[in-house]
Enzyme design. Structure first.
Site, PDB file in Angstrom:
ATOM      1  N   CYS A   1      -0.543 -11.545  -3.337  1.00 12.89           N
ATOM      2  CA  CYS A   1       0.835 -11.773  -3.722  1.00 12.89           C
ATOM      3  C   CYS A   1       0.978 -11.433  -5.195  1.00 12.89           C
ATOM      4  O   CYS A   1       0.012 -11.461  -5.934  1.00 12.89           O
ATOM      5  CB  CYS A   1       1.227 -13.237  -3.531  1.00 12.89           C
ATOM      6  SG  CYS A   1       1.042 -13.801  -1.840  1.00 12.89           S
TER       7      CYS A   1
ATOM      8  N   GLU B   1     -11.111  10.595   5.011  1.00 10.76           N
ATOM      9  CA  GLU B   1     -10.050  10.272   4.051  1.00 10.76           C
ATOM     10  C   GLU B   1      -8.704  10.871   4.492  1.00 10.76           C
ATOM     11  O   GLU B   1      -7.659  10.233   4.366  1.00 10.76           O
ATOM     12  CB  GLU B   1     -10.455  10.761   2.649  1.00 10.76           C
ATOM     13  CG  GLU B   1      -9.399  10.629   1.572  1.00 10.76           C
ATOM     14  CD  GLU B   1      -8.972   9.195   1.270  1.00 10.76           C
ATOM     15  OE1 GLU B   1      -9.486   8.248   1.890  1.00 10.76           O
ATOM     16  OE2 GLU B   1      -8.070   9.035   0.424  1.00 10.76           O
TER      17      GLU B   1
ATOM     18  N   LYS C   1      -1.370  -3.020  -1.866  1.00  7.39           N
ATOM     19  CA  LYS C   1      -2.196  -2.173  -2.730  1.00  7.39           C
ATOM     20  C   LYS C   1      -3.528  -2.825  -3.063  1.00  7.39           C
ATOM     21  O   LYS C   1      -4.551  -2.166  -3.134  1.00  7.39           O
ATOM     22  CB  LYS C   1      -1.402  -1.883  -4.006  1.00  7.39           C
ATOM     23  CG  LYS C   1      -2.066  -0.907  -4.949  1.00  7.39           C
ATOM     24  CD  LYS C   1      -1.861   0.506  -4.486  1.00  7.39           C
ATOM     25  CE  LYS C   1      -2.589   1.512  -5.332  1.00  7.39           C
ATOM     26  NZ  LYS C   1      -2.912   2.717  -4.545  1.00  7.39           N
TER      27      LYS C   1
ATOM     28  N   GLU D   1      -2.213   5.687   7.405  1.00  7.86           N
ATOM     29  CA  GLU D   1      -1.476   4.754   6.552  1.00  7.86           C
ATOM     30  C   GLU D   1      -0.018   5.180   6.385  1.00  7.86           C
ATOM     31  O   GLU D   1       0.889   4.365   6.450  1.00  7.86           O
ATOM     32  CB  GLU D   1      -2.092   4.717   5.147  1.00  7.86           C
ATOM     33  CG  GLU D   1      -3.386   3.990   5.034  1.00  7.86           C
ATOM     34  CD  GLU D   1      -3.861   3.984   3.593  1.00  7.86           C
ATOM     35  OE1 GLU D   1      -3.980   2.888   3.026  1.00  7.86           O
ATOM     36  OE2 GLU D   1      -4.129   5.054   3.035  1.00  7.86           O
TER      37      GLU D   1
ATOM     38  N   ASN E   1      -0.683 -18.384  -4.583  1.00  9.51           N
ATOM     39  CA  ASN E   1      -1.509 -17.318  -3.997  1.00  9.51           C
ATOM     40  C   ASN E   1      -2.759 -17.976  -3.444  1.00  9.51           C
ATOM     41  O   ASN E   1      -3.404 -18.743  -4.158  1.00  9.51           O
ATOM     42  CB  ASN E   1      -1.987 -16.321  -5.065  1.00  9.51           C
ATOM     43  CG  ASN E   1      -0.926 -15.343  -5.453  1.00  9.51           C
ATOM     44  OD1 ASN E   1       0.178 -15.380  -4.916  1.00  9.51           O
ATOM     45  ND2 ASN E   1      -1.249 -14.482  -6.381  1.00  9.51           N
ATOM     46  N   GLY E   2      -3.114 -17.666  -2.223  1.00 12.73           N
ATOM     47  CA  GLY E   2      -4.343 -18.231  -1.670  1.00 12.73           C
ATOM     48  C   GLY E   2      -4.061 -18.908  -0.348  1.00 12.73           C
ATOM     49  O   GLY E   2      -2.995 -18.734   0.244  1.00 12.73           O
TER      50      GLY E   2
ATOM     51  N   TRP F   1       2.885 -11.653   0.727  1.00 11.51           N
ATOM     52  CA  TRP F   1       2.190 -10.975   1.821  1.00 11.51           C
ATOM     53  C   TRP F   1       1.779 -12.107   2.754  1.00 11.51           C
ATOM     54  O   TRP F   1       0.848 -12.853   2.452  1.00 11.51           O
ATOM     55  CB  TRP F   1       0.980 -10.213   1.277  1.00 11.51           C
ATOM     56  CG  TRP F   1       0.374  -9.249   2.248  1.00 11.51           C
ATOM     57  CD1 TRP F   1       0.729  -7.946   2.429  1.00 11.51           C
ATOM     58  CD2 TRP F   1      -0.697  -9.504   3.164  1.00 11.51           C
ATOM     59  NE1 TRP F   1      -0.065  -7.370   3.403  1.00 11.51           N
ATOM     60  CE2 TRP F   1      -0.949  -8.307   3.873  1.00 11.51           C
ATOM     61  CE3 TRP F   1      -1.477 -10.617   3.459  1.00 11.51           C
ATOM     62  CZ2 TRP F   1      -1.926  -8.189   4.845  1.00 11.51           C
ATOM     63  CZ3 TRP F   1      -2.463 -10.507   4.433  1.00 11.51           C
ATOM     64  CH2 TRP F   1      -2.667  -9.289   5.115  1.00 11.51           C
TER      65      TRP F   1
ATOM     66  N   ARG G   1       1.539  -5.672  -4.676  1.00 11.40           N
ATOM     67  CA  ARG G   1       0.612  -6.719  -4.218  1.00 11.40           C
ATOM     68  C   ARG G   1       1.069  -7.377  -2.920  1.00 11.40           C
ATOM     69  O   ARG G   1       0.325  -8.157  -2.325  1.00 11.40           O
ATOM     70  CB  ARG G   1       0.454  -7.789  -5.309  1.00 11.40           C
ATOM     71  CG  ARG G   1      -0.096  -7.255  -6.608  1.00 11.40           C
ATOM     72  CD  ARG G   1      -0.233  -8.363  -7.617  1.00 11.40           C
ATOM     73  NE  ARG G   1      -1.348  -9.222  -7.295  1.00 11.40           N
ATOM     74  CZ  ARG G   1      -2.576  -9.049  -7.761  1.00 11.40           C
ATOM     75  NH1 ARG G   1      -2.825  -8.047  -8.567  1.00 11.40           N
ATOM     76  NH2 ARG G   1      -3.539  -9.865  -7.431  1.00 11.40           N
TER      77      ARG G   1
ATOM     78  N   HIS H   1     -20.490  14.373  21.364  1.00 10.63           N
ATOM     79  CA  HIS H   1     -21.166  13.149  21.816  1.00 10.63           C
ATOM     80  C   HIS H   1     -20.164  12.096  22.288  1.00 10.63           C
ATOM     81  O   HIS H   1     -20.511  10.927  22.384  1.00 10.63           O
ATOM     82  CB  HIS H   1     -22.054  12.594  20.697  1.00 10.63           C
ATOM     83  CG  HIS H   1     -23.133  13.556  20.292  1.00 10.63           C
ATOM     84  ND1 HIS H   1     -24.153  13.907  21.127  1.00 10.63           N
ATOM     85  CD2 HIS H   1     -23.310  14.265  19.158  1.00 10.63           C
ATOM     86  CE1 HIS H   1     -24.936  14.783  20.524  1.00 10.63           C
ATOM     87  NE2 HIS H   1     -24.446  15.024  19.328  1.00 10.63           N
TER      88      HIS H   1
ATOM     89  N   LYS I   1      -5.216   8.845   5.204  1.00  5.98           N
ATOM     90  CA  LYS I   1      -3.892   9.131   4.621  1.00  5.98           C
ATOM     91  C   LYS I   1      -2.846   9.251   5.722  1.00  5.98           C
ATOM     92  O   LYS I   1      -1.733   8.760   5.596  1.00  5.98           O
ATOM     93  CB  LYS I   1      -3.900  10.431   3.806  1.00  5.98           C
ATOM     94  CG  LYS I   1      -4.815  10.504   2.602  1.00  5.98           C
ATOM     95  CD  LYS I   1      -4.638   9.454   1.564  1.00  5.98           C
ATOM     96  CE  LYS I   1      -5.531   8.260   1.786  1.00  5.98           C
ATOM     97  NZ  LYS I   1      -5.711   7.345   0.686  1.00  5.98           N
TER      98      LYS I   1
HETATM   99  C1  AGP Z   1      -6.224   3.747   0.400  1.00  2.16           C
HETATM  100  O1  AGP Z   1      -5.168   4.607   0.674  1.00  2.16           O
HETATM  101  C2  AGP Z   1      -6.086   2.421   0.966  1.00  2.16           C
HETATM  102  N1  AGP Z   1      -4.817   1.849   0.709  1.00  2.16           N
HETATM  103  C3  AGP Z   1      -7.272   1.479   0.929  1.00  2.16           C
HETATM  104  O2  AGP Z   1      -8.177   1.957   1.858  1.00  2.16           O
HETATM  105  C4  AGP Z   1      -8.000   1.277  -0.414  1.00  2.16           C
HETATM  106  O3  AGP Z   1      -8.663   2.443  -0.785  1.00  2.16           O
HETATM  107  C5  AGP Z   1      -9.005   0.112  -0.259  1.00  2.16           C
HETATM  108  O4  AGP Z   1      -8.311  -1.040   0.083  1.00  2.16           O
HETATM  109  C6  AGP Z   1      -9.819  -0.116  -1.503  1.00  2.16           C
HETATM  110  O5  AGP Z   1      -9.007  -0.442  -2.594  1.00  2.16           O
HETATM  111  P1  AGP Z   1      -9.547  -0.377  -4.072  1.00  2.16           P
HETATM  112  O6  AGP Z   1      -9.886   1.048  -4.367  1.00  2.16           O
HETATM  113  O7  AGP Z   1      -8.420  -0.889  -4.895  1.00  2.16           O
HETATM  114  O8  AGP Z   1     -10.767  -1.246  -4.137  1.00  2.16           O
END
Ligand code: AGP
Length: 607
Positions: free
Chosen positions: A20, A485, A602, A492, A117-118, A91, A46, A508, A489
């Site tokens: 949060c 990766e 994030k 997400e 938060n928590g 969140w 956050r 496989h 992308k």
């Molecule tokens: C990346 O697009 C993601 N949102 C997520 O996988 C991110 O890379 C992961 O949570 C790690 O975050 P950080 O790099 O802030 O540790």
């Protein structure tokens, strides 16, 4: 840049459990609610399920504004003056995403407003007792328990004592701020989740991230765990939660140059951050030699190195193992951070554990490093956020210098990690100059990619695949983590089910999923993987797959081909940027917001 971030006491490293954003203001300005709203906007990455602000009016009454959804461009009505307010972006964990469950929460008499938060793990038993004692609850959250418990103790105690007694009863990892209308002050306590205090001229600030405070003051105090702070606009008093002994707190002058992230005329931060990569990579290539040389020495001298990270950062770690093997002829281990705790038995005090992270707040990574520290291993980090928990926790650190990332989908921090890993590997092999040359090729190639004609070609491909349900991506060698990766992308940003695989694994099992028209992407750079990956492409094609190639040389097996110049070892960079752009355009084509995908935040501080 000179950095003045405090060293974190490792015994006090806490692992926060919820993501949060919190912001509080107390001072001589009369628009506290708007200052808090601006603060929340910069912390919204956050959490963005819902948000709320409580402001203290001159009359001594507290007024609350709450809403579900994102803050967006909302403006608060300025029909009142207030010089003390606090706010929260949520969140959700306990209780659904509703206005009632949004923070701040009030006590029965509306004399206190609290943000949290928590997770208060023992909230049910505390709540039961409070209800029995006559308290009326209005939400389904664990957080509301805190405000009623403090209200209960305030009947006989000062604010500091009440918070001391209440907070010490909470099980779990928590951080709270409470606004007390009677004493016109704040109290904050933490045992988890970052909490930072800023001291201005006749005004004080509280936030979960220093960067939210820096537009107002650079006099910053990073609260340690197990501390309780009481604040009014004149004084700040810090006591320990263990025994209420006073702690002499010292403010740091933080000289960080925070470039305000503005997306300008671009529609989304994700696109802006994709474009930023040219400048970021160029900066690393030109200015970071000293850090690269130091870090290369650290890795060379260690007895076993382990790259650890989560999500995209984990894929950068995996790419690092290929890069170090190929360029530096050095074995480096890799684990996703959430698994690392089960692998630490073989660590020794000579082991080097390198945490990769954009935010520096990811709970799984902090947890892994804490376990490594218990084994007395050396902890180092490659991290983007200066002053973050990871930054302060590490014995050695390398700043990624990618600049603030606002989109939840990480882009420029990922390629910054790749650039550092490449250059460090070249430095270990005594060929840094060669590494820089190869990285320059990739930086130059970005001009060709960020060109209108090239982008319109990508959008045409997106138009042909955007309504598909599944998408598979293959690559071998270092292109395998790039496939992972790219899948991340796409998942997400567009919610398409995208999976990345090592090209050789296809037969496989995965090939069972290929039907007529299933879109598949293959990375085919000019390296030793080219022909092997191509055979996988033929196998997919033979089963009706719709093949999209990304690489330096077309082949008639591809239905679509995205051409990138050969940038030698740095080809991973333009290739993954094409993956980022596909994720972005798929998201936009499907009518989604790529900056704030559903269910994500994030900074992932949940275990
Ligand atoms: C990346 O697009 C993601 N949102 C997520 O996988 C991110 O890379 C992961 O949570 C790690 O975050 P950080 O790099 O802030 O540790």
């Amino acid at each position: 840049m000179k950095i003045t971030a405090p060293i974190l006491n490792i015994n006090n490293l806490s692992l926060s459990h919820i993501m949060c954003g919190i912001f509080g203001y107390i001072g001589n300005k009369t628009n506290a609610q708007n200052i808090v709203l601006d603060g929340l906007r910069s912390l919204e990455y956050r959490g963005y399920d819902s948000w709320g602000i409580a402001s203290l009016l001159n009359s001594g009454k507290i007024t609350v504004t709450k809403n579900t959804g994102k803050i967006g461009n909302i403006k608060l009505e300025s029909t009142f003056n207030s010089n003390q307010a606090l706010g929260h972006t949520r969140w959700a964990t306990h209780g659904g995403v509703t206005v009632r469950n949004a923070h701040p929460h009030l006590d029965c008499k509306h004399n206190l407003a609290l943000i949290h938060n928590g997770i208060i793990e023992n909230y049910e038993s505390l709540k039961k007792k409070l209800i029995k004692d006559g308290h009326v609850f209005r939400s389904e959250t664990d957080s509301e328990t805190a405000v009623h418990l403090i209200e209960e103790y305030l009947k006989t105690d000062s604010l500091e004592n009440a918070v001391f007694k209440a907070f010490n009863q909470f099980e779990g990892l928590n951080a709270i701020i409470v606004l007390d209308a009677s004493s016109r002050s704040f109290a904050a306590a933490k045992n988890g989740s970052p909490l930072v205090i800023g001291q201005g001229n006749g005004e004080n600030f509280l936030a979960s991230d220093a960067h939210a405070i820096l537009p107002y003051t650079n006099k910053i105090y990073f609260m340690d765990d197990s501390e309780l702070v009481t604040i009014n606009n004149k004084a700040i008093r810090v006591v320990k939660l263990k025994d209420k002994s006073v702690k002499k707190h010292k403010f740091q002058i933080i000289n960080w140059k925070i470039k305000k992230a503005e997306k300008g005329s671009l529609p989304h931060f994700m696109l802006k951050e994709i474009y930023d990569q040219k400048e970021v990579l160029d900066y690393i290539n030109r200015h970071q030699s000293e850090d690269i040389i130091k870090y290369a020495r650290l890795i060379s001298e260690s007895f076993g190195s382990y790259l650890v990270g989560c999500g995209s950062a984990a894929y950068a770690c995996l790419a690092g193992t290929y890069i170090f093997s190929r360029i530096a002829k050095k074995h480096i281990n890799f684990s996703v951070a959430s698994e690392f705790g089960y692998l630490v038995d073989f660590l020794t005090p000579k082991s080097l554990v390198i945490g990769l992270s954009q935010s520096g707040e990811t709970i799984d990574l902090l947890d892994a490093l804490k376990k490594a520290k218990e084994k007395k291993a050396v902890i180092s980090s490659m991290v983007n956020v200066l002053g973050s928990t990871l930054y302060r926790y590490s014995d050695h650190k390398l700043l990624l210098n990618a600049g603030l990332e606002r989109a939840v989908v990480s882009t420029k921090a990922f390629t910054a990690k790749l650039a550092y890993l490449l250059l460090i590997a070249f430095q270990i092999s005594g060929r840094l100059r060669q590494g820089k040359k190869e990285l320059s090729l990739a930086i130059k190639e970005l001009d060709a990619i960020f060109n209108a004609e090239f982008l319109s070609g990508l959008k045409n491909i997106v138009n042909r695949i955007y309504n598909k349900e599944h998408l598979y991506i293959i690559g071998r060698g270092v292109s395998y983590p790039i496939a992972l990766e790219t899948a991340m992308k796409i998942k997400e940003a567009s919610y398409i089910h995208a999976e990345g695989f090592a090209g050789g694994e296809l037969k496989h099992g995965v090939i069972a999923l290929i039907e007529k028209g299933t879109p598949c992407i293959a990375f085919v750079p000019n390296d030793e993987t080219y022909f092997d990956t191509l055979s996988g492409v033929m196998e997919i094609k033979a089963r009706g797959g719709y093949m999209i190639g990304i690489g330096y040389k077309n082949n008639n097996v591809f239905d679509e081909f995205i051409n990138t110049q050969d940038c030698k070892s740095a080809s991973v960079i333009p290739n993954v940027i094409i993956g980022q752009l596909l994720g972005y355009y798929l998201s936009v084509r499907r009518g989604l917001d790529p900056d704030k995908p559903r269910n994500l935040a994030k900074s992932v501080t949940v275990k």
